[in-house]
Write a protein that holds these residues in place. Structure first.
Motif, PDB file in Angstrom:
ATOM      1  N   PRO A   1       0.801  -1.227   0.000  1.00 18.09           N
ATOM      2  CA  PRO A   1       0.000   0.000   0.000  1.00 18.09           C
ATOM      3  C   PRO A   1       0.833   1.277   0.000  1.00 18.09           C
ATOM      4  CG  PRO A   1      -0.921  -1.578   1.530  1.00 18.09           C
ATOM      5  CD  PRO A   1       0.383  -2.155   1.042  1.00 18.09           C
ATOM      6  N   TRP A   2       1.934   1.300   0.741  1.00 13.81           N
ATOM      7  CA  TRP A   2       2.772   2.497   0.790  1.00 13.81           C
ATOM      8  C   TRP A   2       3.362   2.789  -0.593  1.00 13.81           C
ATOM      9  CZ3 TRP A   2       7.764   2.248  -0.792  1.00 13.81           C
ATOM     10  CH2 TRP A   2       8.371   0.991  -0.812  1.00 13.81           C
ATOM     11  N   PHE A   3       3.749   1.743  -1.336  1.00  7.58           N
ATOM     12  CA  PHE A   3       4.310   1.932  -2.671  1.00  7.58           C
ATOM     13  C   PHE A   3       3.235   2.427  -3.631  1.00  7.58           C
ATOM     14  CE2 PHE A   3       5.416   0.570  -6.941  1.00  7.58           C
ATOM     15  CZ  PHE A   3       6.695   1.080  -7.056  1.00  7.58           C
ATOM     16  N   ARG A   4       2.038   1.832  -3.536  1.00  4.25           N
ATOM     17  CA  ARG A   4       0.919   2.236  -4.396  1.00  4.25           C
ATOM     18  C   ARG A   4       0.580   3.713  -4.187  1.00  4.25           C
ATOM     19  NH1 ARG A   4      -2.505  -1.737  -3.241  1.00  4.25           N
ATOM     20  NH2 ARG A   4      -3.401  -0.628  -1.502  1.00  4.25           N
ATOM     21  N   ARG A   5       0.520   4.151  -2.928  1.00 10.50           N
ATOM     22  CA  ARG A   5       0.212   5.562  -2.650  1.00 10.50           C
ATOM     23  C   ARG A   5       1.309   6.481  -3.188  1.00 10.50           C
ATOM     24  NH1 ARG A   5      -1.377   3.222   2.164  1.00 10.50           N
ATOM     25  NH2 ARG A   5       0.595   3.777   3.163  1.00 10.50           N
ATOM     26  N   ALA A   6       2.571   6.119  -2.973  1.00 13.97           N
ATOM     27  CA  ALA A   6       3.690   6.939  -3.461  1.00 13.97           C
ATOM     28  C   ALA A   6       3.696   7.004  -4.983  1.00 13.97           C
ATOM     29  CB  ALA A   6       5.012   6.385  -2.941  1.00 13.97           C
ATOM     30  N   LEU A   7       3.438   5.872  -5.619  1.00 13.78           N
ATOM     31  CA  LEU A   7       3.411   5.838  -7.083  1.00 13.78           C
ATOM     32  C   LEU A   7       2.300   6.728  -7.621  1.00 13.78           C
ATOM     33  CD1 LEU A   7       4.339   4.681  -9.816  1.00 13.78           C
ATOM     34  CD2 LEU A   7       2.735   2.787  -9.427  1.00 13.78           C
ATOM     35  N   ARG A   8       1.109   6.640  -7.039  1.00 11.85           N
ATOM     36  CA  ARG A   8      -0.009   7.470  -7.490  1.00 11.85           C
ATOM     37  C   ARG A   8       0.292   8.955  -7.324  1.00 11.85           C
ATOM     38  NH1 ARG A   8      -4.955   4.958  -9.154  1.00 11.85           N
ATOM     39  NH2 ARG A   8      -4.321   2.827  -9.533  1.00 11.85           N
ATOM     40  N   ARG A   9       0.909   9.325  -6.210  1.00  8.42           N
ATOM     41  CA  ARG A   9       1.274  10.741  -6.011  1.00  8.42           C
ATOM     42  C   ARG A   9       2.291  11.184  -7.061  1.00  8.42           C
ATOM     43  NH1 ARG A   9       0.846   9.593  -0.446  1.00  8.42           N
ATOM     44  NH2 ARG A   9       3.066   9.181  -0.309  1.00  8.42           N
ATOM     45  N   TRP A  10       3.300  10.361  -7.297  1.00 10.86           N
ATOM     46  CA  TRP A  10       4.330  10.697  -8.269  1.00 10.86           C
ATOM     47  C   TRP A  10       3.724  10.823  -9.667  1.00 10.86           C
ATOM     48  CZ3 TRP A  10       6.743   8.086 -12.410  1.00 10.86           C
ATOM     49  CH2 TRP A  10       7.913   8.692 -12.875  1.00 10.86           C
ATOM     50  N   LEU A  11       2.873   9.887 -10.070  1.00  7.93           N
ATOM     51  CA  LEU A  11       2.243   9.946 -11.387  1.00  7.93           C
ATOM     52  C   LEU A  11       1.377  11.189 -11.544  1.00  7.93           C
ATOM     53  CD1 LEU A  11       1.181   6.215 -11.875  1.00  7.93           C
ATOM     54  CD2 LEU A  11       3.064   7.416 -13.013  1.00  7.93           C
ATOM     55  N   SER A  12       0.695  11.579 -10.492  1.00  6.50           N
ATOM     56  CA  SER A  12      -0.186  12.746 -10.569  1.00  6.50           C
ATOM     57  C   SER A  12       0.597  14.029 -10.830  1.00  6.50           C
ATOM     58  CB  SER A  12      -1.034  12.877  -9.306  1.00  6.50           C
ATOM     59  OG  SER A  12      -0.236  13.270  -8.212  1.00  6.50           O
ATOM     60  N   LEU A  13       1.871  14.063 -10.451  1.00 10.43           N
ATOM     61  CA  LEU A  13       2.706  15.238 -10.737  1.00 10.43           C
ATOM     62  C   LEU A  13       2.858  15.474 -12.235  1.00 10.43           C
ATOM     63  CD1 LEU A  13       5.570  14.734  -8.119  1.00 10.43           C
ATOM     64  CD2 LEU A  13       3.642  16.336  -7.982  1.00 10.43           C
ATOM     65  N   PHE A  14       2.690  14.418 -13.017  1.00 13.23           N
ATOM     66  CA  PHE A  14       2.857  14.490 -14.471  1.00 13.23           C
ATOM     67  C   PHE A  14       1.530  14.329 -15.203  1.00 13.23           C
ATOM     68  CE2 PHE A  14       6.655  12.841 -12.456  1.00 13.23           C
ATOM     69  CZ  PHE A  14       7.590  13.760 -12.875  1.00 13.23           C
ATOM     70  N   ASP A  15       0.422  14.543 -14.495  1.00 15.14           N
ATOM     71  CA  ASP A  15      -0.921  14.416 -15.064  1.00 15.14           C
ATOM     72  C   ASP A  15      -1.188  13.028 -15.644  1.00 15.14           C
ATOM     73  OD1 ASP A  15      -1.767  17.043 -14.434  1.00 15.14           O
ATOM     74  OD2 ASP A  15      -0.641  17.798 -16.163  1.00 15.14           O
ATOM     75  N   VAL A  16      -0.629  12.020 -14.986  1.00 14.66           N
ATOM     76  CA  VAL A  16      -0.874  10.634 -15.375  1.00 14.66           C
ATOM     77  C   VAL A  16      -1.956  10.082 -14.454  1.00 14.66           C
ATOM     78  CG1 VAL A  16       0.122   8.331 -15.571  1.00 14.66           C
ATOM     79  CG2 VAL A  16       1.482  10.335 -16.202  1.00 14.66           C
ATOM     80  N   ASN A  17      -3.041   9.603 -15.056  1.00 11.08           N
ATOM     81  CA  ASN A  17      -4.197   9.101 -14.310  1.00 11.08           C
ATOM     82  C   ASN A  17      -4.505   7.678 -14.741  1.00 11.08           C
ATOM     83  OD1 ASN A  17      -4.936  11.725 -13.040  1.00 11.08           O
ATOM     84  ND2 ASN A  17      -5.159  12.306 -15.179  1.00 11.08           N
ATOM     85  N   PRO A  18      -4.054   6.695 -13.960  1.00  6.76           N
ATOM     86  CA  PRO A  18      -4.386   5.312 -14.320  1.00  6.76           C
ATOM     87  C   PRO A  18      -5.900   5.150 -14.502  1.00  6.76           C
ATOM     88  CG  PRO A  18      -2.742   5.329 -12.599  1.00  6.76           C
ATOM     89  CD  PRO A  18      -3.208   6.756 -12.768  1.00  6.76           C
ATOM     90  N   ARG A  19      -6.283   4.425 -15.521  1.00 15.70           N
ATOM     91  CA  ARG A  19      -7.689   4.256 -15.884  1.00 15.70           C
ATOM     92  C   ARG A  19      -8.188   2.907 -15.375  1.00 15.70           C
ATOM     93  NH1 ARG A  19      -8.152   9.480 -17.060  1.00 15.70           N
ATOM     94  NH2 ARG A  19      -6.813  10.088 -18.801  1.00 15.70           N
TER      95      ARG A  19
END
Length: 156
Positions: free
Chosen positions: A100-118
């Motif tokens: 879970p900690w990795f998933r949250r960090a990855l989502r935050r990092w991706l959001s910095l680049f306007d990447v939104n997993p679908r």
């Protein structure tokens, strides 16, 4: 199996295309690889590349998570495929099997680049496959870090 394929690529970014053209030139592939500036949701084989027919195969590699109108991009891709053509997509998935900690960090990092997993991508493409009588295969990769979707358009 295919020694001399014709390869077509699109990108919305002029800078990415500049980089691609330089690499294509360094590999002496200008006669086989053509790239154009185009949005995926506006792709039309004739308007973009002057082709009177569709594509045998298409690939979206970690791009749908950056396209606002990703569903429209999929509709255009399927329309641009020849009968029995293959649409292959690899993109971020739910990461359910990652810590879970990795998933949250990855989502935050991706959001910095306007990447939104679908998260709805597999079910949406499944509905298109059902509607069109196509085939869909879904493989979850790397502990659900990503998924590979392979849509086969029905033969004529």
């Amino acid at each position: 199996r295919h020694p001399d394929p014709d390869i077509y690529g699109i990108d919305a970014s002029a800078e990415m295309l500049k980089t691609a053209r330089a690499r294509i030139s360094r590999q002496w592939l200008e006669h086989r690889v053509r790239v154009r500036r185009c949005l995926a949701e506006e792709l039309d084989p004739m308007a973009t590349f002057g082709l009177g027919k569709g594509f045998d195969a298409m690939v979206f590699s970690y791009t749908l998570s950056m396209i606002a109108d990703w569903d429209l991009a999929l509709e255009h891709a399927i329309a641009a495929l020849k009968p029995d053509g293959l649409l292959a997509i690899v993109d971020f998935s739910e990461q359910r099997d990652l810590p879970p900690w990795f998933r949250r960090a990855l989502r935050r990092w991706l959001s910095l680049f306007d990447v939104n997993p679908r998260s709805e991508l597999p079910s949406y493409l499944g509905a298109l496959a059902y509607r069109d009588r196509g085939e869909l295969r879904i493989d979850h990769l790397y502990r659900d870090y990503a998924c590979l979707l392979q849509y086969r358009k029905p033969a004529a």
